[in-house]
Write an enzyme that holds these catalytic residues in place. Structure first.
Site, PDB file in Angstrom:
ATOM      1  N   ASP A  79       0.854  -1.194   0.000  1.00  0.00           N
ATOM      2  CA  ASP A  79       0.000   0.000   0.000  1.00  0.00           C
ATOM      3  C   ASP A  79       0.888   1.241   0.000  1.00  0.00           C
ATOM      4  O   ASP A  79       2.123   1.154  -0.056  1.00  0.00           O
ATOM      5  CB  ASP A  79      -0.974  -0.006   1.180  1.00  0.00           C
ATOM      6  CG  ASP A  79      -0.291  -0.030   2.541  1.00  0.00           C
ATOM      7  OD1 ASP A  79       0.766   0.595   2.691  1.00  0.00           O
ATOM      8  OD2 ASP A  79      -0.829  -0.673   3.473  1.00  0.00           O
TER       9      ASP A  79
ATOM     10  N   ARG B  72      -5.125  -4.944  -0.694  1.00  0.00           N
ATOM     11  CA  ARG B  72      -3.788  -4.506  -1.121  1.00  0.00           C
ATOM     12  C   ARG B  72      -3.025  -5.656  -1.785  1.00  0.00           C
ATOM     13  O   ARG B  72      -2.251  -5.429  -2.729  1.00  0.00           O
ATOM     14  CB  ARG B  72      -3.009  -3.901   0.032  1.00  0.00           C
ATOM     15  CG  ARG B  72      -2.946  -4.698   1.299  1.00  0.00           C
ATOM     16  CD  ARG B  72      -2.520  -3.801   2.470  1.00  0.00           C
ATOM     17  NE  ARG B  72      -2.785  -4.427   3.736  1.00  0.00           N
ATOM     18  CZ  ARG B  72      -1.891  -5.111   4.439  1.00  0.00           C
ATOM     19  NH1 ARG B  72      -0.665  -5.254   3.952  1.00  0.00           N
ATOM     20  NH2 ARG B  72      -2.207  -5.639   5.604  1.00  0.00           N
TER      21      ARG B  72
END
Length: 306
Positions: free
Chosen positions: A81, A173
């Site tokens: 992320d 993610r």
């Protein structure tokens, strides 16, 4: 303060635990707990159980969730992320609508996903993120996840918007990073917003600041436990049976109807449709029976308009 479910629109930044503590202080509630965490960098719907509402956390952990977000293409990070350290950058290929459709199809349905190192899962009793911060990368078992719905769009040459409905245990993610690998350029999740959990949606939620401003001086809009669980069949019971259930008497369940359509759990309600208990169907040598799963004290307040 009564019991129920409070829907919070979590901002980016604080952890789910920090939001829980802020709400607990504001409401002066005996118990507050989240019914499924959100990463600090993520925003959106965070379900908080208030008092007896904490008893149904495990039922929402398994609920389908929907998200929207933005993926940055061409940049891989160690956390998958935007909070992580950049590991590698690559040139992003020009994607046609047909290629985007193939990507969407490849990542819809039943998938095998390896949990990220930066996660709260444990290996040998230690959280994976603690091992990751020590620079360690340990083997993780892939897990089966379900992507019910996936919609992708390209707002720019290096960004991709994502809208997804997924099963329990899905790391968005990791989904973003895996799509980057599929495209050959790498990717990470730039932003994420949770839109729903089961039948509960973000448009019903309050910002944390609004709860803090109201405190315990004004009525806080709690969703009743019965309404929050209305995806389960409900059965209204007589007052004598309700009294027996509140005392934990399993024998009071003997008159309940058999489960329908393979259901495994049922809501048991009083004459006011407030949740008294949850009963779970247990298979046994006699063919099966209902057993008390949770018993609740006082009823929750109804959802107020806001």
């Amino acid at each position: 303060m009564q019991s129920g479910i409070l829907l919070i629109d979590k901002p980016e930044g604080p952890s789910s635990a920090q939001v829980v503590q802020r709400v607990k202080r504001a409401l002066r509630a005996k118990k507050v707990g989240h019914l499924g965490t959100l990463d600090p960098f993520a925003s959106g719907l965070l379900l908080l159980g208030i008092n007896d509402g904490t008893k149904i956390a495990d039922l929402f952990l398994t609920a389908q969730k929907t998200y929207s977000g933005v993926i940055t293409l061409g940049v891989e990070t160690d956390t998958q992320d935007s909070t992580g350290k950049i590991l590698e950058t690559r040139e992003v290929p020009s994607l046609t609508e047909a290629e985007l459709a193939r990507l969407q199809e490849a990542f819809t349905g039943t998938l095998s996903q390896t949990p990220p190192m930066y996660s709260a899962l444990k290996k040998g009793g230690v959280r994976l993120y603690r091992l990751a911060r020590q620079g360690r990368d340990v083997p993780r078992e892939p897990r089966r996840i379900q992507i019910e719905r996936l919609r992708l769009s390209l707002p720019g040459p290096t960004e991709m918007k994502i809208e997804v409905a997924c099963s329990k245990g899905t790391y968005i993610r990791t989904l973003a990073a895996d799509m980057g690998k599929y495209l050959g350029c790498g990717a990470h999740l730039k932003s994420l917003r949770r839109l729903s959990c089961g039948l509960l949606t973000l448009d019903q939620a309050l910002p944390v600041s609004a709860v803090e401003a109201r405190g315990d001086q004004e009525k806080i809009p709690l969703i009743s436990l019965s309404r929050a669980l209305d995806f389960l069949r409900g059965l209204q019971l007589s007052n004598p049976v309700v009294a027996r259930l509140r005392m934990g008497q399993q024998e009071a369940l003997s008159g309940l109807p058999a489960p329908e359509g393979g259901e495994g759990m049922m809501r048991l309600l009083d004459s006011q449709d407030s949740l008294v208990a949850l009963a779970r169907w247990v298979d046994d040598a006699a063919g099966g029976r209902w057993r008390l799963f949770r018993v609740f004290g006082c009823s929750a307040s109804p959802l107020a308009s806001y």
